[in-house]
Design a protein around this motif. Structure first.
Motif, PDB file in Angstrom:
ATOM      1  N   GLN A   1      -5.572 -40.724  53.174  1.00 27.45           N
ATOM      2  CA  GLN A   1      -4.263 -40.546  53.809  1.00 27.45           C
ATOM      3  C   GLN A   1      -4.467 -39.884  55.168  1.00 27.45           C
ATOM      4  O   GLN A   1      -5.327 -39.008  55.279  1.00 27.45           O
ATOM      5  CB  GLN A   1      -3.373 -39.646  52.936  1.00 27.45           C
ATOM      6  N   PRO A   2      -3.691 -40.178  56.188  1.00 31.17           N
ATOM      7  CA  PRO A   2      -2.708 -41.260  56.230  1.00 31.17           C
ATOM      8  C   PRO A   2      -3.383 -42.634  56.175  1.00 31.17           C
ATOM      9  O   PRO A   2      -4.552 -42.773  56.531  1.00 31.17           O
ATOM     10  CB  PRO A   2      -1.996 -41.024  57.557  1.00 31.17           C
ATOM     11  N   ILE A   3      -2.594 -43.632  55.742  1.00 33.16           N
ATOM     12  CA  ILE A   3      -3.139 -44.960  55.429  1.00 33.16           C
ATOM     13  C   ILE A   3      -3.194 -45.841  56.670  1.00 33.16           C
ATOM     14  O   ILE A   3      -2.156 -46.140  57.281  1.00 33.16           O
ATOM     15  CB  ILE A   3      -2.244 -45.652  54.373  1.00 33.16           C
ATOM     16  N   LYS A   4      -4.400 -46.257  57.021  1.00 31.53           N
ATOM     17  CA  LYS A   4      -4.565 -47.169  58.169  1.00 31.53           C
ATOM     18  C   LYS A   4      -4.415 -48.624  57.703  1.00 31.53           C
ATOM     19  O   LYS A   4      -4.731 -48.931  56.544  1.00 31.53           O
ATOM     20  CB  LYS A   4      -5.964 -47.010  58.771  1.00 31.53           C
ATOM     21  N   GLU A   5      -3.997 -49.481  58.604  1.00 27.71           N
ATOM     22  CA  GLU A   5      -3.827 -50.905  58.302  1.00 27.71           C
ATOM     23  C   GLU A   5      -5.121 -51.499  57.732  1.00 27.71           C
ATOM     24  O   GLU A   5      -5.085 -52.374  56.860  1.00 27.71           O
ATOM     25  CB  GLU A   5      -3.414 -51.679  59.563  1.00 27.71           C
TER      26      GLU A   5
ATOM     27  N   THR B   1       2.419 -43.658  42.533  1.00 27.90           N
ATOM     28  CA  THR B   1       1.279 -43.284  43.368  1.00 27.90           C
ATOM     29  C   THR B   1       1.449 -41.820  43.848  1.00 27.90           C
ATOM     30  O   THR B   1       2.563 -41.397  44.140  1.00 27.90           O
ATOM     31  CB  THR B   1       1.152 -44.312  44.525  1.00 27.90           C
ATOM     32  N   PRO B   2       0.339 -41.036  43.894  1.00 27.50           N
ATOM     33  CA  PRO B   2       0.493 -39.622  44.243  1.00 27.50           C
ATOM     34  C   PRO B   2       0.948 -39.384  45.681  1.00 27.50           C
ATOM     35  O   PRO B   2       1.686 -38.444  45.958  1.00 27.50           O
ATOM     36  CB  PRO B   2      -0.901 -39.028  44.006  1.00 27.50           C
ATOM     37  N   ARG B   3       0.503 -40.253  46.585  1.00 29.38           N
ATOM     38  CA  ARG B   3       0.878 -40.046  47.985  1.00 29.38           C
ATOM     39  C   ARG B   3       0.852 -41.381  48.726  1.00 29.38           C
ATOM     40  O   ARG B   3      -0.002 -42.225  48.433  1.00 29.38           O
ATOM     41  CB  ARG B   3      -0.114 -39.076  48.634  1.00 29.38           C
ATOM     42  N   LYS B   4       1.756 -41.542  49.670  1.00 22.37           N
ATOM     43  CA  LYS B   4       1.839 -42.818  50.403  1.00 22.37           C
ATOM     44  C   LYS B   4       2.324 -42.495  51.802  1.00 22.37           C
ATOM     45  O   LYS B   4       3.498 -42.598  52.103  1.00 22.37           O
ATOM     46  CB  LYS B   4       2.850 -43.710  49.668  1.00 22.37           C
ATOM     47  N   LEU B   5       1.408 -42.053  52.645  1.00 22.87           N
ATOM     48  CA  LEU B   5       1.767 -41.704  54.027  1.00 22.87           C
ATOM     49  C   LEU B   5       1.051 -42.669  54.971  1.00 22.87           C
ATOM     50  O   LEU B   5      -0.186 -42.759  54.955  1.00 22.87           O
ATOM     51  CB  LEU B   5       1.333 -40.259  54.334  1.00 22.87           C
ATOM     52  N   LEU B   6       1.818 -43.365  55.789  1.00 20.87           N
ATOM     53  CA  LEU B   6       1.211 -44.353  56.681  1.00 20.87           C
ATOM     54  C   LEU B   6       0.646 -43.705  57.944  1.00 20.87           C
ATOM     55  O   LEU B   6       1.235 -42.776  58.493  1.00 20.87           O
ATOM     56  CB  LEU B   6       2.259 -45.399  57.082  1.00 20.87           C
ATOM     57  N   ASP B   7      -0.473 -44.238  58.384  1.00 24.16           N
ATOM     58  CA  ASP B   7      -0.993 -43.892  59.711  1.00 24.16           C
ATOM     59  C   ASP B   7      -0.229 -44.779  60.706  1.00 24.16           C
ATOM     60  O   ASP B   7      -0.308 -46.002  60.632  1.00 24.16           O
ATOM     61  CB  ASP B   7      -2.489 -44.182  59.761  1.00 24.16           C
ATOM     62  N   VAL B   8       0.511 -44.136  61.601  1.00 28.06           N
ATOM     63  CA  VAL B   8       1.379 -44.916  62.500  1.00 28.06           C
ATOM     64  C   VAL B   8       0.828 -44.967  63.927  1.00 28.06           C
ATOM     65  O   VAL B   8       1.564 -45.248  64.872  1.00 28.06           O
ATOM     66  CB  VAL B   8       2.831 -44.371  62.486  1.00 28.06           C
ATOM     67  N   SER B   9      -0.486 -44.710  64.060  1.00 26.64           N
ATOM     68  CA  SER B   9      -1.017 -44.640  65.430  1.00 26.64           C
ATOM     69  C   SER B   9      -1.027 -45.997  66.149  1.00 26.64           C
ATOM     70  O   SER B   9      -0.925 -46.034  67.370  1.00 26.64           O
ATOM     71  CB  SER B   9      -2.392 -43.971  65.461  1.00 26.64           C
ATOM     72  N   ARG B  10      -1.121 -47.089  65.373  1.00 27.67           N
ATOM     73  CA  ARG B  10      -1.087 -48.404  66.051  1.00 27.67           C
ATOM     74  C   ARG B  10       0.243 -48.584  66.795  1.00 27.67           C
ATOM     75  O   ARG B  10       0.257 -48.971  67.969  1.00 27.67           O
ATOM     76  CB  ARG B  10      -1.306 -49.527  65.025  1.00 27.67           C
ATOM     77  N   MET B  11       1.356 -48.303  66.120  1.00 32.14           N
ATOM     78  CA  MET B  11       2.678 -48.440  66.765  1.00 32.14           C
ATOM     79  C   MET B  11       2.869 -47.405  67.870  1.00 32.14           C
ATOM     80  O   MET B  11       3.431 -47.707  68.924  1.00 32.14           O
ATOM     81  CB  MET B  11       3.800 -48.294  65.726  1.00 32.14           C
TER      82      MET B  11
ATOM     83  N   TYR C   1       1.317 -54.199  61.068  1.00 31.22           N
ATOM     84  CA  TYR C   1       1.763 -53.012  61.816  1.00 31.22           C
ATOM     85  C   TYR C   1       2.473 -52.053  60.858  1.00 31.22           C
ATOM     86  O   TYR C   1       3.549 -52.376  60.326  1.00 31.22           O
ATOM     87  CB  TYR C   1       2.719 -53.442  62.950  1.00 31.22           C
ATOM     88  N   ASN C   2       1.866 -50.905  60.616  1.00 25.89           N
ATOM     89  CA  ASN C   2       2.512 -49.879  59.792  1.00 25.89           C
ATOM     90  C   ASN C   2       3.728 -49.327  60.532  1.00 25.89           C
ATOM     91  O   ASN C   2       3.617 -48.957  61.714  1.00 25.89           O
ATOM     92  CB  ASN C   2       1.555 -48.708  59.548  1.00 25.89           C
ATOM     93  N   ILE C   3       4.863 -49.235  59.804  1.00 26.19           N
ATOM     94  CA  ILE C   3       6.064 -48.661  60.418  1.00 26.19           C
ATOM     95  C   ILE C   3       6.505 -47.464  59.564  1.00 26.19           C
ATOM     96  O   ILE C   3       6.971 -47.635  58.431  1.00 26.19           O
ATOM     97  CB  ILE C   3       7.243 -49.665  60.464  1.00 26.19           C
ATOM     98  N   GLY C   4       6.334 -46.293  60.123  1.00 32.69           N
ATOM     99  CA  GLY C   4       6.716 -45.085  59.393  1.00 32.69           C
ATOM    100  C   GLY C   4       7.098 -43.992  60.361  1.00 32.69           C
ATOM    101  O   GLY C   4       7.236 -44.225  61.562  1.00 32.69           O
ATOM    102  N   VAL C   5       7.266 -42.786  59.809  1.00 32.75           N
ATOM    103  CA  VAL C   5       7.633 -41.661  60.664  1.00 32.75           C
ATOM    104  C   VAL C   5       6.445 -40.743  60.943  1.00 32.75           C
ATOM    105  O   VAL C   5       6.496 -39.897  61.824  1.00 32.75           O
ATOM    106  CB  VAL C   5       8.792 -40.828  60.051  1.00 32.75           C
ATOM    107  N   GLY C   6       5.382 -40.887  60.124  1.00 32.32           N
ATOM    108  CA  GLY C   6       4.177 -40.081  60.351  1.00 32.32           C
ATOM    109  C   GLY C   6       4.161 -38.762  59.581  1.00 32.32           C
ATOM    110  O   GLY C   6       3.229 -37.990  59.733  1.00 32.32           O
ATOM    111  N   GLU C   7       5.207 -38.493  58.772  1.00 31.33           N
ATOM    112  CA  GLU C   7       5.171 -37.290  57.921  1.00 31.33           C
ATOM    113  C   GLU C   7       5.791 -37.611  56.565  1.00 31.33           C
ATOM    114  O   GLU C   7       6.615 -38.521  56.460  1.00 31.33           O
ATOM    115  CB  GLU C   7       5.931 -36.100  58.491  1.00 31.33           C
ATOM    116  N   ASP C   8       5.360 -36.843  55.560  1.00 38.35           N
ATOM    117  CA  ASP C   8       5.907 -37.063  54.225  1.00 38.35           C
ATOM    118  C   ASP C   8       6.424 -35.755  53.635  1.00 38.35           C
ATOM    119  O   ASP C   8       6.223 -34.685  54.216  1.00 38.35           O
ATOM    120  CB  ASP C   8       4.867 -37.722  53.302  1.00 38.35           C
ATOM    121  N   VAL C   9       7.115 -35.868  52.495  1.00 37.06           N
ATOM    122  CA  VAL C   9       7.628 -34.692  51.773  1.00 37.06           C
ATOM    123  C   VAL C   9       7.364 -34.907  50.288  1.00 37.06           C
ATOM    124  O   VAL C   9       7.144 -36.045  49.847  1.00 37.06           O
ATOM    125  CB  VAL C   9       9.163 -34.514  51.973  1.00 37.06           C
TER     126      VAL C   9
END
Ligand code: GFB
Length: 310
Positions: free
Chosen positions: A118-122, A272-282, A235-243
Motif C-alpha cells: 500500500q498504496p496500490i500502484k497500477e 480486504t484489510p486495506r485498499k488505498l490507491l497510489d494516485v501519483s499517475r493522475m 489510471y487509479n482514481i482516488g483521494v490518496g488517503e484512507d480511514v
C-alpha cells in the motif's frame, strides 16, 4: 473531445453514469446518448451491437455494471461475474465493430491483489491472489481491462480503464443488505437517530481501512482523461488517503447528528484489510480529487434526505 461529439454513457441512471452525464453537461457537451435498461439490454450481444452500429458514438463511457457491497458481492457471485462479463464484452466488442475509437472502461480498486503493498500502484495488477468476498466481480473487471488492452493491441483502438476507489454520492444504493458501507452507515445513523436508539451496528471489526471518493470527482477524472486523449492503460482514481471503518462511522454519525455508541457485528466479514490507491499517475498529469470526506458525506446525506429521508 469536441462539444458536438456524440458521447454514449452506458449506465446513465446509476451513481457513476448520472455523475458523468452531469459533468459532461457542465463542460458543454450537448450530444449525450443514453438508453434505459428497458430500451437496451446490455446483456444481449445482438441488441448492443445493433444499437452501437446504428448510433456510432464518437466516445463511450462504460458505467453500466452489476455492483454492490461486500455482502452482495459475496452472496450473488454468479450474477456479479456473469453480468459484468457480458456487459463489458458486448460493449467493448460492439464498440470496435461500430468503429468507436475512444472508450473509458470503469473498473474498481478490488481488482488488485488482496495483500499487495500500500498504496496500490497500477503495476500491481495480477501480481497475487484476490480478496475472496469479491473475487468474481474482480475477475470480471480484470477481464474488462484486458479486453481494452487487447483490442488496442490487435485493432488499434484507444480504450483505457479508470480504476476508482470506493465511491459514494448522489444516486447511491441505500439498501441495508446489499449496499456499500458509506451509504449503509448514512441510512443506519439516520434511522437510529429518528428512532432514538442508543447504538449503531457496524459490520466486522471496524479496523479495515478504506479510501472514499465522491462520485463527482470520479466523473471529473474520467472526462479529464478522455479530453487529454489517453488511449490506453489503467489510471487509479482516488483521494490518496484512507480511514478505518470505525473512523468512517464516527464521521457519518457526526454529520447525521447521531450521538449513540458503535457496536461491532463480528458475524459479518471485514473483507480486504486495506485498499488505498497510489494516485501519483493522475497527480503527475495534473488531476486531483477536490471534495474532502466530511464535505462529501454531508452532500451525500443531503441527497439521502431528499430522496429517501423523512
Ligand atoms: O463497502 P463495503 O461493502 O465493501 O465494506 P468493500 C467495506 C467495509 O465496511 C467492510 C464494513 O469491512 C465491511 O464489513 N462495514 C461496516 C459495512 N458496516 C457495514 C455496513 O453496514 N454495510 C456494508 N456494506 N459494509 C467492495 C467490493 O468491497 O468494494 C466491491 O465488494 C467493490 O467489489 C467495492 O470493489 C468498491 O470495500 O469490502
Amino acid at each position: 473531445m469536441k462539444t458536438a461529439a456524440k458521447i454514449y454513457v452506458a449506465g446513465h441512471r446509476g451513481m457513476v453514469g448520472s455523475a458523468l452525464v452531469r459533468r459532461l453537461g457542465q463542460a458543454g457537451y450537448g450530444n449525450i446518448l443514453v438508453r434505459t435498461r428497458a430500451e437496451l439490454d446490455l446483456l444481449s450481444q445482438v441488441a448492443t451491437e445493433e444499437f452501437l452500429k446504428q448510433e456510432k458514438p464518437d466516445f463511450i463511457f462504460i458505467a453500466a455494471a452489476k455492483v454492490g457491497g461486500i455482502q452482495a458481492n459475496n452472496s450473488f457471485r454468479a450474477d456479479f461475474i456473469y453480468q459484468n462479463l457480458m456487459i463489458e464484452a458486448n460493449l467493448i466488442h460492439g464498440a470496435w465493430l461500430a468503429g468507436v475509437k475512444r472508450l473509458c472502461f470503469l473498473g474498481s480498486s478490488c481488482i488488485y491483489p488482496r495483500d499487495c503493498p500500500q498504496p496500490i500502484k497500477e503495476d500491481y495488477l495480477l501480481t497475487g491472489p484476490l480478496e475472496q468476498t469479491n473475487e468474481p466481480y474482480a475477475i470480471a473487471k480484470i477481464a474488462g481491462i484486458k479486453l481494452c488492452e487487447s483490442y488496442n493491441r490487435q485493432h488499434g483502438t484507444q480504450y483505457f480503464s479508470a480504476m476508482p476507489t470506493n465511491l459514494y454520492g448522489p444516486n447511491d444504493n441505500y439498501d441495508l443488505a446489499n449496499s456499500h458501507v458509506l451509504p449503509a452507515l448514512i441510512r443506519k445513523a439516520h434511522e437510529a437517530k429518528q428512532r432514538g436508539d442508543k447504538e449503531l451496528v457496524v459490520w466486522g471489526s471496524g479496523t479495515p481501512r478504506r479510501e472514499f471518493l465522491y462520485v463527482d470527482d470520479l466523473a471529473d477524472a474520467c472526462v479529464f482523461l478522455m479530453e487529454r486523449g489517453v488511449g490506453d492503460g489503467i489510471y487509479n482514481i482516488g483521494v490518496g488517503e484512507d480511514v478505518t471503518i470505525r473512523e468512517l462511522a464516527e464521521t457519518v454519525m457526526s454529520v447525521v447528528g447521531f450521538t449513540g455508541r458503535i457496536v461491532f457485528d463480528s458475524t459479518k466479514p471485514d473483507g480486504t484489510p486495506r485498499k488505498l490507491l497510489d494516485v501519483s499517475r493522475m497527480r503527475g498529469m495534473g488531476w486531483q480529487a477536490k471534495i474532502p470526506l466530511r464535505e462529501g458525506v454531508a452532500l451525500a446525506y443531503r441527497d439521502f434526505i431528499a430522496h429517501h429521508g423523512g
